[in-house]
Structure formats: C-alpha cells, structure tokens
Design a protein around this motif. Structure first.
Motif, PDB file in Angstrom:
ATOM      1  N   GLU A 181     -44.226  24.324  22.322  1.00  0.00           N
ATOM      2  CA  GLU A 181     -43.880  24.943  21.035  1.00  0.00           C
ATOM      3  C   GLU A 181     -42.407  24.792  20.718  1.00  0.00           C
ATOM      4  O   GLU A 181     -42.018  24.450  19.598  1.00  0.00           O
ATOM      5  CB  GLU A 181     -44.267  26.426  21.053  1.00  0.00           C
ATOM      6  CG  GLU A 181     -45.764  26.669  21.045  1.00  0.00           C
ATOM      7  CD  GLU A 181     -46.108  28.118  21.325  1.00  0.00           C
ATOM      8  OE1 GLU A 181     -46.799  28.722  20.482  1.00  0.00           O
ATOM      9  OE2 GLU A 181     -45.685  28.624  22.378  1.00  0.00           O
TER      10      GLU A 181
ATOM     11  N   GLN B  27     -52.456  25.901  17.918  1.00  0.00           N
ATOM     12  CA  GLN B  27     -51.338  26.606  18.536  1.00  0.00           C
ATOM     13  C   GLN B  27     -51.606  26.901  20.011  1.00  0.00           C
ATOM     14  O   GLN B  27     -50.698  26.793  20.846  1.00  0.00           O
ATOM     15  CB  GLN B  27     -51.057  27.913  17.794  1.00  0.00           C
ATOM     16  CG  GLN B  27     -49.802  28.620  18.309  1.00  0.00           C
ATOM     17  CD  GLN B  27     -49.545  29.925  17.577  1.00  0.00           C
ATOM     18  OE1 GLN B  27     -50.482  30.568  17.140  1.00  0.00           O
ATOM     19  NE2 GLN B  27     -48.286  30.305  17.458  1.00  0.00           N
TER      20      GLN B  27
ATOM     21  N   LEU C  21     -48.273  25.314  14.973  1.00  0.00           N
ATOM     22  CA  LEU C  21     -47.448  26.495  15.228  1.00  0.00           C
ATOM     23  C   LEU C  21     -48.046  27.757  14.617  1.00  0.00           C
ATOM     24  O   LEU C  21     -47.666  28.873  14.965  1.00  0.00           O
ATOM     25  CB  LEU C  21     -46.035  26.280  14.670  1.00  0.00           C
ATOM     26  CG  LEU C  21     -45.205  25.165  15.319  1.00  0.00           C
ATOM     27  CD1 LEU C  21     -43.854  25.046  14.620  1.00  0.00           C
ATOM     28  CD2 LEU C  21     -45.015  25.414  16.809  1.00  0.00           C
TER      29      LEU C  21
ATOM     30  N   ASP D 223     -46.012  30.987  13.404  1.00  0.00           N
ATOM     31  CA  ASP D 223     -44.621  30.770  13.794  1.00  0.00           C
ATOM     32  C   ASP D 223     -43.873  29.904  12.795  1.00  0.00           C
ATOM     33  O   ASP D 223     -42.643  29.827  12.839  1.00  0.00           O
ATOM     34  CB  ASP D 223     -44.565  30.109  15.180  1.00  0.00           C
ATOM     35  CG  ASP D 223     -44.982  31.081  16.279  1.00  0.00           C
ATOM     36  OD1 ASP D 223     -45.099  32.292  15.987  1.00  0.00           O
ATOM     37  OD2 ASP D 223     -45.208  30.628  17.416  1.00  0.00           O
TER      38      ASP D 223
ATOM     39  N   THR E 283     -40.681  23.119  17.464  1.00  0.00           N
ATOM     40  CA  THR E 283     -39.905  24.033  16.613  1.00  0.00           C
ATOM     41  C   THR E 283     -38.468  23.535  16.483  1.00  0.00           C
ATOM     42  O   THR E 283     -37.883  23.566  15.385  1.00  0.00           O
ATOM     43  CB  THR E 283     -39.908  25.452  17.200  1.00  0.00           C
ATOM     44  OG1 THR E 283     -41.267  25.887  17.357  1.00  0.00           O
ATOM     45  CG2 THR E 283     -39.184  26.419  16.278  1.00  0.00           C
TER      46      THR E 283
END
Length: 958
Positions: A674, A665, A712, A715, A678
């Motif tokens: 990110e 991450q 991630l 997250d 995502t």
C-alpha cells in the motif's frame, strides 16, 4: 446555358472557375426548368465535341428524373421522350466515351422505371427497334438493359418498400410483355457479332447473366443458347464471359430437382466438349473463372442435397453421387499454385466436408478424398518463396486472408476425422522438427503452425490431451515434447520464432504436466530469441505472450522468479527523451511486462520480500518522474515537451498496469505494498497543475486514480479533494468531463459510506461545472461547443449516479438556493437539451427524487417545484419540435417522462389531479373532455398510461 460557368468544367480550370461551375450545377438542379435547358443543350449538337458539358447536362437531367419526373405532366414527358429518342438513335454513338454511354443508358433507365408500363407501355418495342440500326445501337441497347437491371433488380442496392413494390410490378409486366423478345434479341446478337465484335457478345452474355435470375429458365437453358455458350467456352476472347454467364445461370433460384437437372446437363455438355479442363495456354484469369464455375456447381448440388435429404432420400443419394463426380475437379483447382484460384473453391470444399460429417460411415473413395484434401491444404498453407516478411504489402495481406480460410478448412477436416488430423500433424512434427536445420523455412513454419492449429481444431486438447501421467500422455503431448527437444526455437527466422511462441502459449498446460521444460522455455523468452530478438515484431509479441504464459503457470515459476526479475530488469527501463525512447520494448509492450511482474510478485511464496520487490520494480518510475516533470516545464521546444509528456503519462500507465496484480485493497495490504503505491500517487499528483501538455498527462493520472480506487479503496479519498481543488482553479470542460467518471466510480463503490466525502466535494464540483458551461466563448468554436455538450451529459450522469446509490441526502443537505438551481438544471436538461439519452436520464432523476421526496410531507419546498417545474416539463419536452417521438432513443425518453408523471400522481394523489384539471392543462388549450380523459388515463396502470401518453402527443404534434 451560362457559357462562362461551363468553362469551369474543364480539368484545367482554376479553382474559382470550378467553384462557379459547381454553383451553376446546383442552381440548374434546383430551378424549375434547368433540366429543360440541359436537354436542349444536349440534343442541339452544339456541345457534341465537349464531353464535360454533355456529362454535366446529363447529371442535371438525372437529378430531375430521380426527384421530380414522377409527378410531371404530358409536356414534360414528351420532352423526356424526345431526349431518349436522341440517345437511343444517336448517330455519334461510335465516338462517345464509355462513361457517357453509361450515363445516357442510366438516363433511359430512370425514365423507364417511372413510365413503364403505365405511361409508356410500348417502351420495349421502341428499344428493340434500334438494334437493327447497327453495332453502335446494339451497344446502347445492351447498356440500357444493364442500367435497368441496376435500377430494378440489383440485390446489392437497398430499395425502399415503395421501390421494391414498383420493381416487382415492372418485372411482372416485362415477363408478360417482352422477355421472349428480349431473349430472341440476345440470340441474334450472339450469333451476328460473334466474329466481328466480341465486346458486344461479352456485354450480351453479361446481360443474360443478370436477367436469368428472374426470367423463365427455359428461355436460356435450351438448344438455342446452350450450344452457343459451350462453343464460346472454347474461344479465347469469349470464354471468360461465357463462363460467367453459365455461372449466373446455375445460380438461379429453383426447386432442388430442377436445379440438379440444370447443373448436370451443363456439366455433361461442358465435359463432353472438354471445357471443364483448364486450358493449356495457362490463362490464369480464365482458370479462375472456371474454378468459380466448378465451385458453384458443387455448392448448388450440395444445397439441393440438403433440401432433399429426409424428404426424398432416393434422389438425395443420386445428388450426392453427382457431387462426388465433381470432387476430382475440386481437388485440382484447390491445389492450383495460384491462391486466388485455390481460394475460389473453398466454399465447395467446406460444403463437401459438411456433407461428409453427416455420413454414418465414409466410403473408401470419400476417405481418400479427405486425405487428399488434407495433403493439398498443408501444401497450400506454406509461405511462398516470394513472401516479403520484412515489408508486407498487399500480396502478403491477401495470402494471410487466404491462410485464414485454410485454417477453417483444417478445423473442419479435424472435426470430420480427428485421428487423421492428429496422425498427419504428428508425422510432420516427427520428421520435420528434429531435423529442422536441413528443412526449408516454410516446411518448418507450417509444421509448427499446424501443431498450433490442432488446439483450435480439437478443443479437448487443453483438458484431455495433457495429464501428469506419463502412461496416458497423448499424441499432442508427445508432439510438444518433440518440438521443445528439437531446439527449433533457435531458428534464425522471425516467422518461426513467432509461431513457436504462439504454440507454447496455446499449450501452456503442457508445462504443468512436464515442468522440466520450463527453464529452457523461460530462457527462450528472455534472450535473443524473444525479448532481445533483433525484430521489434518478435520482441513485442513475446512480451504479450509471456504475460499470458506466466499468468497460467505462475505456480510453477516460483523457483525461477529471481532469474526472471534479473532478466527483465533492463526491459523495465522507461522510454524517455534522455535515452532517445530507444529501449527494446515499446510503451505498449512494457505494459504487459509490468503487469506480469506484478502478478508474479503477488503470487510468490516469499511475503516478506513482496513489498521490497514491488518497490524495486517501480523505483525507475519514482526516480525519473519528478525529473521529467521539471524538464518538461522548463522546455521551450514543443516537440521535446510532447516527448516528455508522453513519457510522464506512460510512467503513470505502467504503474497502473503494475497494480493489476492486485485484486483489491486486501491483496495489496497482505503484500505490504500500500505504501509503495500511495507514495507513487503523491509523486504523480505533482502533475495535476502542469503548465503545459495537461490533457495528455491527465490521461495517465486519471488512469492511475481509477486503479487506486480499486486497490486503495477508502485510503484514496483524502487525495480526491486535492485533485478537485486544482481542477476548479482553471476549469476546462474536457478536464471536468474526464474527472466525473472517477467520482462516479467512488460513489458506486462505496455508496452510502461516502456521503460525508461527497458532501464536501459536491458543490465545488457543481459550481466549477456551472462556471465552465456558462463562460462566454467564441460562437464559432465548434470544439468548445462539443466539449460543453459532453460535460453537460457527464453532469447529468453524475447526478443520476448520486440518486441511484442512496445518496440523495447529499442533495437535500445543500443550501436551498443551490438545490433549487440544481433541480432547475435537471428540468432544463429534460426539456431543452438536444440529446435524448440525457433527457431520459433527467426524467429518471426527477422520478427518483419524486419517489424519495414527493410525498405529502414536503421536503425543502419540493412540492412547489413539482407543480412549478416538473409537471410542465413533462408536457413541454414532448411538444418541442426537436422531440421526435418516432426516434427510438427519444421514445425511451418519452417513456421515462410518462413514468415521472405517474410517480407524481402516486405520491401526490388527488392534489395533482386537481392541479392538472384546474390550473395547468387549461393553459394548453385542452378541452374539458381532453382534460378529463388525460386525468383518467393517469390513474390507469403504467403500461396503459404510457401507451396513452405516446398517442396523446402524437395527436398533439400532428
């Protein structure tokens, strides 16, 4: 005999008739007297004209001999003897097919191994007597001896301990009883039938070769047999068999000095007769056997040298001199145009090099031999003009295997004399590559191949051979420079291109020393020489090799990144039904490029642009994913549906591979990427509830989720309930089974901090598993049964992951009824689930729960569960008929079961002993003494108790 059933034995019979014949065959094998019926049918002569029926009868008799004859009575033995007499003295032997003769010989050998020497001590008298009756009986006699060898001696057959013991007794008895007579019979056959029936002589030589491994060597290596064998070596029809026979004689296990004497005596007589020189008629098959014989001579002598060295050095020197006298023959056969002949002496070559490695200093003649070996090796490594590069078949595959052997030889030569290897390859590179346009294809390819091979032959090449100091530049560095300057990467043939790229990557450290060659090398990868080559094989291999190349020298590629990205742009286009899946690279090849591009972006020097570059790389996936998903959902043609599904799954696989550039991450955060990944995850989650092709698409989705756990981290947690929510709507065993490893990955990564999340998803997931496992289904649906079993194993692994990562509060906080149901499923798995690793896992779960909750302070009624369910499980599981304590995996489960009981005692103490003595063990019909003994054993240390526990159940089940 059932005549109608026997008619089904014909190859022309219909399927029903053949099935009936097969059923009749099984019926006769199983019946008490079926074999007797078959003997009567075989010996009566009624079926003499029908080979299928005779073979059928012999197979039934064979089954009896293998399985029941050893416990037969006198009458049965008489009947078998009658059959064997009919076989050995069979008047129809002249017209019998070979497969029938072999089967009859096998029948004789099977009776022999049971009856000889105790029940039939004069077996060999009877067998030897038949050879006087004529050539057909000699044939049967020799076949019987070969069949006996198969049953008693053949080392390729794995025998039980009992059979091995039996075979040793048989050979001992034969040595005392008959081997002298057997050898006399062989001599008689060799001399009597040499001119009239060479096939019998060849079979006899095969028999001698088989039996020499365990009979006295002097019976064959003498003045009676050796002159015959040498003479046969000059006769065209007999020389191959004679050569094989001598090979077997020289392979006999012996003391080193005796072996040397044997080899040298044969060498002398064969050389004097000219038999070791290849014949002028160019009979390749015989030359091949001759080369094997020479190889064996060398190997046997070198083996003796190893045994004598340091023990009897004077004789060791003489043996080495004997080896040297064979080297000219070795070089001759090694250089033969036929690769089979050349390959047959590779063992001798390797052993000879090993001997030379142990010399303090090579003699001039030995050095000359080494140089000759190197010369021959280079010549033999070249591709032949007939090699079909476009459609490689069996011959090409055989050459590639042979070439692997040659590469090993080259490595050993280089280890023996590294300077010779370097100078030889340097001369080739210097003379061939600058003038490659005037050279033959195979000369150019072998030059680059040997340059490549130096990297393996001289392991220091990666470290010491490349340095930034031009004054210290090594020969290998110079050769690389020569290759790169030569422009040989423009050679039109794919085999040269492939070898060129392989060599670049092997010596990728060269470019750190001399980065000025990087631009031209990159262009070679990018243009029609690499990624855009007309050959799919070159394009594919280039993609893989470039990924390795770029990762190694990524620091030196910074100034070329814009050009690299531009050149790769068209290669990152997705393969979809719209473009006919006809892009230059396959899905698998693109994986390497996506990972390479990602790695280059992450390690680049322009942080503000990293996120933009990554977004640009992944844009084709984001743009086409939803469109393909919609088209697949509306497509009615199943074939097109599958193509869309493959493209969708591949799109997620490519995105997963692109994430490989990030180590975690923090790296992704530092690069500002990110949001990109995502956003992709949100797009991909649309595929969670696709109406068609779910299994294939979910493979890609799960792969991406696994990667996002790494990249991630926490997250990703908000997305997991969404995935689970869709899964539990229509749960399927396989989908749940495949989803659980993702949850396990989350648990192991975040451990205690994931508690609240796990608390929320735990019961929905467990409920879906229970519902799927208990759903009614077709009893004959084996696939569903297998899927359920896999899901059940995953369920126990899931619970084990929870209890092993300090998350037992997730279980403790469940509703009491739910917890009770879960605990009972663990007990059920420990006792009833027919999978020892899962049973072990279940007992492990119970033990860890006991360690956490089993103290005197009760947790959620756990103490009651211990006495009601856990303790009984520790007895019920081992007592089940399916619980095989002798099986290794089951024994491990039993050991975990013992640990579980021991843990209960350590946590509950006297209370547990009282329960066992008063309430539970009496229900197992154990005596008072047994109960006391068990409770005393439970109080010993765990190792002693585990041993007792195992013996306790072995006695209980005996």
């Amino acid at each position: 005999m059932d005549i109608q059933a026997l008619q089904g034995l014909s190859l022309m019979s219909d399927k029903d008739s053949q099935t009936r014949a097969l059923q009749y065959f099984e019926q006769l094998k199983a019946s008490v007297d079926g074999w007797q019926l078959c003997i009567e049918a075989f010996t009566s002569g009624i079926y003499d004209s029908d080979d299928h029926v005779k073979f059928f009868c012999l197979q039934v008799i064979e089954h009896f001999l293998r399985n029941r004859y050893y416990k037969s009575g006198t009458e049965d033995q008489k009947m078998i003897r009658h059959l064997l007499s009919c076989i050995l003295e069979r008047q129809r032997a002249s017209v019998e097919k070979s497969f029938l003769k072999n089967k009859m010989s096998q029948i004789v050998s099977l009776a022999f191994v049971v009856d000889y020497p105790h029940r039939w001590p004069d077996f060999f008298s009877a067998l030897l007597s038949i050879i006087k009756q004529g050539q057909w009986q000699v044939d049967i006699y020799l076949r019987v001896l070969l069949a006996i060898d198969t049953e008693v001696v053949d080392r390729d057959i794995v025998h039980t301990q009992e059979a091995t013991r039996r075979n040793s007794l048989i050979k001992d008895a034969m040595r005392e009883d008959c081997v002298k007579n057997l050898s006399d019979s062989w001599l008689q056959i060799l001399t009597e039938y040499e001119s009239s029936h060479v096939e019998l002589v060849c079979t006899c030589l095969e028999v001698i070769g088989k039996y020499i491994s365990w009979i006295e060597i002097s019976l064959i290596a003498n003045n009676r047999f050796v002159p015959l064998l040498v003479r046969f070596m000059s006769l065209r029809l007999l020389r191959e068999s004679a050569c094989d026979c001598i090979h077997d004689i020289l392979s006999k296990g012996m003391e080193p000095l005796g072996k040397v004497e044997l080899v040298e005596s044969f060498t002398t007589v064969l050389q004097n007769s000219g038999s070791l020189q290849p014949p002028e008629d160019e009979d390749e098959e015989f030359v091949f056997k001759l080369s094997k014989l020479v190889n064996n001579m060398g190997v046997q002598l070198i083996s003796s040298w190893h045994k004598l060295k340091g023990v009897d050095d004077d004789n060791a020197v003489k043996v080495l001199e004997a080896v040297e006298t064979k080297v000219n023959l070795l070089l001759h056969f090694f250089g033969d145009e036929d690769d089979d002949i050349s390959g047959s002496v590779v063992t001798f070559v390797q052993d000879y090099i090993t001997v030379l490695k142990q010399m303090d200093q090579l003699l001039p003649k030995q050095r000359e031999n080494v140089e000759h070996l190197m010369y021959v090796l280079i010549k033999k490594m070249k591709f032949d003009e007939s090699y079909n590069f476009e459609q490689e078949g069996e011959e090409e595959a055989m050459f590639q295997e042979y070439r692997k052997q040659l590469r090993v030889v080259f490595n050993n030569l280089a280890q023996l004399d590294g300077q010779l290897a370097l100078v030889t390859v340097h001369n080739l590179v210097s003379h061939m590559l600058p003038h490659w346009k005037e050279q033959e294809l195979w000369d150019v390819e072998v030059t680059i191949a040997l340059l490549y091979q130096l990297g393996e032959a001289l392991p220091t090449s990666h470290g010491q051979h490349f340095s930034g100091n031009a004054e210290k530049a090594s020969v290998l560095q110079e050769m690389m420079r020569t290759m790169l300057k030569s422009g040989v990467n423009c050679h039109g043939h794919k085999i040269v291109q492939l070898q060129y790229f392989e060599t670049l990557v092997r010596y990728d450290r060269f470019f750190a020393c001399e980065p000025l060659y990087i631009p031209d090398t990159l262009r070679a990868f990018m243009d029609e020489r690499g990624f855009h080559h007309r050959s799919p094989q070159v394009r594919s291999r280039s993609a893989y090799l470039f990924s390795r190349f770029a990762k190694t020298i990524r620091i030196h590629l910074q100034n070329y990144l814009p050009e690299i990205f531009q050149q790769l742009h068209d290669l990152l286009v997705l393969n979809t039904p719209e473009n006919g899946c006809q892009t230059l690279l396959s899905n698998e090849d693109q994986l390497f490029l996506y990972e390479t591009v990602s790695t280059l972006i992450v390690t680049s020097n322009f942080p503000p642009e990293k996120s933009g570059l990554m977004k640009e790389v992944l844009a084709p996936i984001a743009e086409t994913f939803t469109v393909m998903l919609e088209k697949m959902a509306t497509e009615t043609n199943e074939q097109k549906q599958l193509l869309y599904a493959q493209s969708i799954s591949n799109a997620m696989a490519l995105a997963s591979r692109a994430s490989k550039g990030f180590s975690g991450q923090q790296t992704m955060h530092d690069c500002g990427c990110e949001a990109t990944f995502t956003d992709l995850l949100k797009i991909f989650l649309q595929a969670i509830n696709v109406p068609v092709q779910r299994p294939l698409i979910h493979v890609g989705l799960r792969q991406y989720l696994h990667r996002m756990v790494v990249c991630l981290e926490k997250d990703i947690l908000p997305f997991i309930p969404l995935v689970l929510e869709q899964l539990v709507k229509q749960p399927e065993a396989r989908e749940l089974h495949d989803f659980i490893p993702l949850v396990n990955q989350l648990i192991m990564k975040f451990k205690g901090s994931i508690g609240p999340f796990l608390q929320a998803v735990f019961m929905p997931l467990v409920t879906a598993i229970f519902h799927t496992l208990t759903a009614p289904g077709d009893e004959l649906d084996q696939q569903k049964k297998n899927d359920n079993k896999m899901l059940q194993k995953s369920y126990y692994l899931f619970l084990s992951t929870i209890v092993s990562n300090d998350l037992m509060d997730v279980l403790k906080n469940q509703d009491a009824q739910n917890l009770q149901e879960i605990l009972l499923t663990v007990v059920q798995g420990a006792v009833e689930f027919l999978d020892p690793p899962s049973q072990k896992l279940c007992f492990n779960i119970l033990r860890k729960l006991t360690e956490a909750w089993g103290g005197l302070k009760d947790v959620s009624g756990f103490a009651k569960f211990i006495y009601d369910s856990m303790i009984p499980a520790c007895f019920l599981a081992p007592l089940r008929p399916s619980f095989d304590i002798q099986d290794g995996q089951t024994a491990l489960a039993l050991g975990e079961c013992a640990l579980c009981l021991k843990s209960i005692y350590e946590n509950r103490g006297e209370e547990m002993l009282t329960f066992l003595q008063r309430d539970y063990l009496p229900t197992l019909q154990m005596s008072t003494q047994q109960i006391i003994e068990f409770c005393q054993a439970l109080q010993l240390d765990i190792k002693l108790f585990r041993n007792y526990y195992k013996s306790f159940f072995m006695k209980a089940k005996s």
